[in-house]
Every structure is written in structure tokens, then in C-alpha cells.
Enzyme design. Sequence first.
Site, PDB file in Angstrom:
ATOM      1  N   HIS A  48      17.859  10.597  27.510  1.00  0.00           N
ATOM      2  CA  HIS A  48      17.055  11.219  28.562  1.00  0.00           C
ATOM      3  C   HIS A  48      16.920  10.288  29.763  1.00  0.00           C
ATOM      4  O   HIS A  48      17.070  10.712  30.916  1.00  0.00           O
ATOM      5  CB  HIS A  48      15.638  11.541  28.059  1.00  0.00           C
ATOM      6  N   LYS A 107       8.371  24.652  18.432  1.00  0.00           N
ATOM      7  CA  LYS A 107       9.130  23.500  17.956  1.00  0.00           C
ATOM      8  C   LYS A 107       8.277  22.544  17.120  1.00  0.00           C
ATOM      9  O   LYS A 107       8.810  21.674  16.465  1.00  0.00           O
ATOM     10  CB  LYS A 107       9.747  22.733  19.137  1.00  0.00           C
ATOM     11  N   ARG A 166      25.383  16.730  25.761  1.00  0.00           N
ATOM     12  CA  ARG A 166      25.869  15.689  24.862  1.00  0.00           C
ATOM     13  C   ARG A 166      27.240  16.036  24.333  1.00  0.00           C
ATOM     14  O   ARG A 166      28.095  15.191  24.182  1.00  0.00           O
ATOM     15  CB  ARG A 166      24.898  15.512  23.688  1.00  0.00           C
ATOM     16  N   SER A 190      16.555  13.780  20.007  1.00  0.00           N
ATOM     17  CA  SER A 190      15.185  13.468  19.592  1.00  0.00           C
ATOM     18  C   SER A 190      14.944  13.821  18.128  1.00  0.00           C
ATOM     19  O   SER A 190      14.298  13.075  17.397  1.00  0.00           O
ATOM     20  CB  SER A 190      14.173  14.203  20.472  1.00  0.00           C
TER      21      SER A 190
END
Length: 163
Positions: free
Chosen positions: A17, A41, A95, A133
Site C-alpha cells: 500500500h 469483511k 498485484r 493484508s
Amino acid sequence: MRIGLYPGTFDPITLGHVDIISRACALVDRLVIGVAINRDKGPLFTLEERVAMIEAEIGALAARTGTEIVVHPFENLLIDCAHDVGAQVIVRGLRAVADFEYEFQMVGMNRALDSRIETVFLMAEARHQAIASKLVKEIARLGGDVTKFVPGAVKQALEAKLR
């Protein structure tokens, strides 16, 4: 003034990030880090903790790049958040190819909602491309070393939270 919005849950903020934030600063005059309040989430860190971790990381970066960087929590549609902060561009990090399918759909929907707001994709540096993450939290949960994946203060926060 060119304003960009970089949205995410940032639970927690990773070196990937930080890399995207740093590179996005070259594209905009003001970068808004949109911290999504996504109850679905089930984040490990509270909204306040996530905002504080991001703010701790962006100070030096803003000074180095000369870009104004602010943190803005949001719970509405991404396109509405972009309107709220005056963003002309949404910055998204990629990514891998797997990220692209989801992001492609999001761009299409966002363009249908407001075609004036562009989306720009930035690839993370090669050494940060595998960082997610979710994986960082799992490594930390199982007692692994996350030094290579998150800033030092975030590593300490993870260790404290999982103790």
C-alpha cells in the site's frame, strides 16, 4: 488541482500500500486515502486504528513528495466518495492478473455511474506484489515474522492486537 482517491480497507496498511501511495503522489496534487468501513469483511483493526496507522505512515511521504495526503473514512459507494472529496481519478493497486478481473468489473460499474472519473491502475513493485493484508494477518496470527510486509509500527500493532 488534480485530486486522486486511493480506496481500500487497509486492515492493516502494508508496504505494498505504501508503495502505491508513494507512486500515486507523482500523479496528483492531493491524494485522499479512502479507508472503507466494510463491516462485511470483519476487520481486525478498528476504523480509528486503521486511520491512525495510515496517518503515521504518510507524514514523511507527504513531506518527501510535496503531495498533500489526507485520510478519509467512507461507507458509501466509491464513486460517491470520489464526489465527496472532489477526486477526478481513482487509484487502484494491482498485484496479479487475478486482481484485474474484479477491478475491471469495478471500473465498468464506476464508469456507468460517472464517466468523468477515471481509474488508474498501478502495479506494486515486484518485491511487494505478493503482499496482501489478509495473508499478513494470517502470518502474524500464526507467530510468523511480518517485518518484510508491513511498516515497523504496524508490525507492533499486529503483535499487540494478536497477543
